[in-house]
Design a protein around this motif. Structure first.
Motif, mmCIF file in Angstrom:
data_model
loop_
_atom_site.group_PDB
_atom_site.id
_atom_site.type_symbol
_atom_site.label_atom_id
_atom_site.label_comp_id
_atom_site.label_asym_id
_atom_site.label_seq_id
_atom_site.Cartn_x
_atom_site.Cartn_y
_atom_site.Cartn_z
ATOM 1 N N TYR A 1 -11.856 6.278 45.915
ATOM 2 C CA TYR A 1 -10.864 6.289 46.992
ATOM 3 C C TYR A 1 -10.860 7.662 47.650
ATOM 4 O O TYR A 1 -11.051 8.685 46.979
ATOM 5 C CB TYR A 1 -9.465 5.984 46.455
ATOM 6 C CG TYR A 1 -9.355 4.635 45.805
ATOM 7 C CD1 TYR A 1 -8.961 3.520 46.529
ATOM 8 C CD2 TYR A 1 -9.671 4.471 44.461
ATOM 9 C CE1 TYR A 1 -8.881 2.276 45.928
ATOM 10 C CE2 TYR A 1 -9.596 3.232 43.850
ATOM 11 C CZ TYR A 1 -9.202 2.134 44.598
ATOM 12 O OH TYR A 1 -9.131 0.903 43.995
ATOM 13 N N ILE B 1 -2.456 0.311 44.099
ATOM 14 C CA ILE B 1 -3.811 0.263 44.617
ATOM 15 C C ILE B 1 -4.369 -1.169 44.651
ATOM 16 O O ILE B 1 -5.209 -1.486 45.483
ATOM 17 C CB ILE B 1 -4.726 1.173 43.770
ATOM 18 C CG1 ILE B 1 -5.902 1.684 44.600
ATOM 19 C CG2 ILE B 1 -5.201 0.504 42.498
ATOM 20 C CD1 ILE B 1 -5.528 2.691 45.617
ATOM 21 N N ARG C 1 -13.504 2.634 40.746
ATOM 22 C CA ARG C 1 -13.609 2.545 42.210
ATOM 23 C C ARG C 1 -13.270 3.890 42.824
ATOM 24 O O ARG C 1 -12.420 4.625 42.318
ATOM 25 C CB ARG C 1 -12.666 1.464 42.758
ATOM 26 C CG ARG C 1 -13.056 0.058 42.356
ATOM 27 C CD ARG C 1 -11.906 -0.903 42.601
ATOM 28 N NE ARG C 1 -11.667 -1.181 44.015
ATOM 29 C CZ ARG C 1 -12.053 -2.298 44.639
ATOM 30 N NH1 ARG C 1 -12.724 -3.233 43.976
ATOM 31 N NH2 ARG C 1 -11.775 -2.503 45.904
ATOM 32 N N ASP D 1 -9.690 2.701 50.367
ATOM 33 C CA ASP D 1 -10.489 2.089 49.308
ATOM 34 C C ASP D 1 -11.918 2.005 49.830
ATOM 35 O O ASP D 1 -12.211 1.241 50.754
ATOM 36 C CB ASP D 1 -9.933 0.699 49.004
ATOM 37 C CG ASP D 1 -10.690 -0.027 47.896
ATOM 38 O OD1 ASP D 1 -11.860 0.295 47.658
ATOM 39 O OD2 ASP D 1 -10.097 -0.934 47.295
ATOM 40 N N THR E 1 -14.524 0.743 48.580
ATOM 41 C CA THR E 1 -15.231 -0.507 48.284
ATOM 42 C C THR E 1 -14.878 -1.589 49.298
ATOM 43 O O THR E 1 -15.762 -2.246 49.853
ATOM 44 C CB THR E 1 -14.885 -1.000 46.863
ATOM 45 O OG1 THR E 1 -15.255 0.009 45.916
ATOM 46 C CG2 THR E 1 -15.627 -2.295 46.549
ATOM 47 N N SER E 2 -13.582 -1.751 49.551
ATOM 48 C CA SER E 2 -13.144 -2.815 50.472
ATOM 49 C C SER E 2 -13.053 -2.336 51.917
ATOM 50 O O SER E 2 -13.052 -3.141 52.843
ATOM 51 C CB SER E 2 -11.776 -3.339 50.046
ATOM 52 O OG SER E 2 -10.769 -2.341 50.246
ATOM 53 N N ARG F 1 -7.157 -4.218 47.399
ATOM 54 C CA ARG F 1 -8.405 -4.875 46.989
ATOM 55 C C ARG F 1 -8.518 -6.274 47.571
ATOM 56 O O ARG F 1 -7.532 -6.912 47.861
ATOM 57 C CB ARG F 1 -8.504 -4.913 45.473
ATOM 58 C CG ARG F 1 -8.552 -3.522 44.867
ATOM 59 C CD ARG F 1 -8.658 -3.552 43.375
ATOM 60 N NE ARG F 1 -8.727 -2.186 42.842
ATOM 61 C CZ ARG F 1 -8.775 -1.908 41.549
ATOM 62 N NH1 ARG F 1 -8.744 -2.879 40.645
ATOM 63 N NH2 ARG F 1 -8.835 -0.661 41.141
#
Length: 290
Positions: free
Chosen positions: A256, A286, A254, A77, A79-80, A290
């Motif tokens: 990936y 998914i 988002r 991920d 974003t995280s 997060r």
């Protein structure tokens, strides 16, 4: 590597040599392939830190029917920064190594403070968009084959990838986690590749030939927005297929990075089905990342 007349000659020789090699699917000559048939020569690599989430529960219905086939999946991920993985063994790259070859070529060109030549750009386009093997063999020679690839990978952050012997780039060995690390080098700003080099690879990966638009893109909300590279190779001795897919996908807005590596299939089509089933199953949970 500075581009010279000698480099041009090497391109021509490499293309001719590869065209005469005995191979099926994608990948290289029979003798070197046979040498790599029973052993990868690479130990399982260290996992990302912190430890990744386990994709085994999400993949349970997929892995219940592997029947001698092997599967490894890595998902990041962006974003995280959280990872999820399944399996940690080394696999033949088949044609996913073509992204690594291009990244190596661009890194070497950066070091030499030069642009790619028109010929190199033509080869790069054919290699990524059409998965052309002759173009790949030419650029494999230009980068210095496995020696050049392995040196570049140390700088790109790959820790479990090893270039194939001689001209047989298709049986280079890699792990799913390393392929995600490669995608990080292609898409993230924290990379030894310049923004221009990254943008160039990204552009080619977004224009894959329609007949090769399968794999991890099956898990994306918008497959057309996916940056993709697939690989497939029928092994000479076993007649079993390696089928792999790597790429950047978007889900719910988002991004990936996803890599799915497989082997042991009786047909290429069976491999594609497994890759796509594993891709969809991996991203189905998914929210846990997060």
């Amino acid at each position: 590597m500075v581009w010279t007349a000698t480099g041009a000659a090497l391109l021509a020789v490499a293309a001719a040599v590869y065209g005469a090699a005995s191979s099926q699917g994608e990948g290289g000559g029979e003798s070197a392939e046979a040498k790599n048939e029973t052993s990868s020569g690479i130990a399982p690599t260290a996992s990302p830190t912190p430890a990744p989430a386990d994709l085994a529960p999400a993949l349970a219905t997929v892995t219940a029917d592997l029947a001698g086939r092997e599967l490894s999946v890595a998902l990041l991920d962006t974003t995280s920064g959280k990872w999820a993985t399944y399996g940690d063994g080394a696999f033949d790259t088949a044609s996913i190594v073509k992204v690594d070859i291009l990244a190596t070529l661009l890194l070497q060109a950066q070091d030499a403070e030069r642009e790619l030549t028109a010929k190199e750009r033509t080869y790069a386009t054919d290699m990524i968009e059409n998965s052309d093997n002759d173009a790949t063999s030419a650029l494999w020679t230009v980068i210095g084959s496995a020696t050049g690839l392995d040196a570049a990978n140390k700088r790109l952050g790959l820790i479990g990838t090893q270039g194939g012997d001689g001209t047989v780039w298709g049986v280079s060995q890699t792990t799913a986690e390393d392929q995600v690390r490669l995608l990080q080098s292609v898409f993230d700003a924290k990379s030894p590749l310049t923004p221009e080099s990254r943008a160039y690879i990204q552009k080619l990966m977004r224009h894959i030939a329609p007949t090769q638009d399968w794999g991890v893109s099956a898990a994306a909300d918008d497959p057309a927005a996916t940056a993709l590279k697939n690989g497939w190779l029928e092994r000479t001795l076993t007649k079993k297929w390696d089928v792999n897919s790597i790429g950047r996908i978007e889900i719910d807005g988002r991004a990936y990075f996803l890599a799915v590596l497989t082997n042991g299939h009786t047909t290429q089509e069976a491999g594609i089905r497994l890759v796509e089933e594993a891709s969809r199953a991996a991203v189905s949970e998914i929210a846990a990342l997060r």
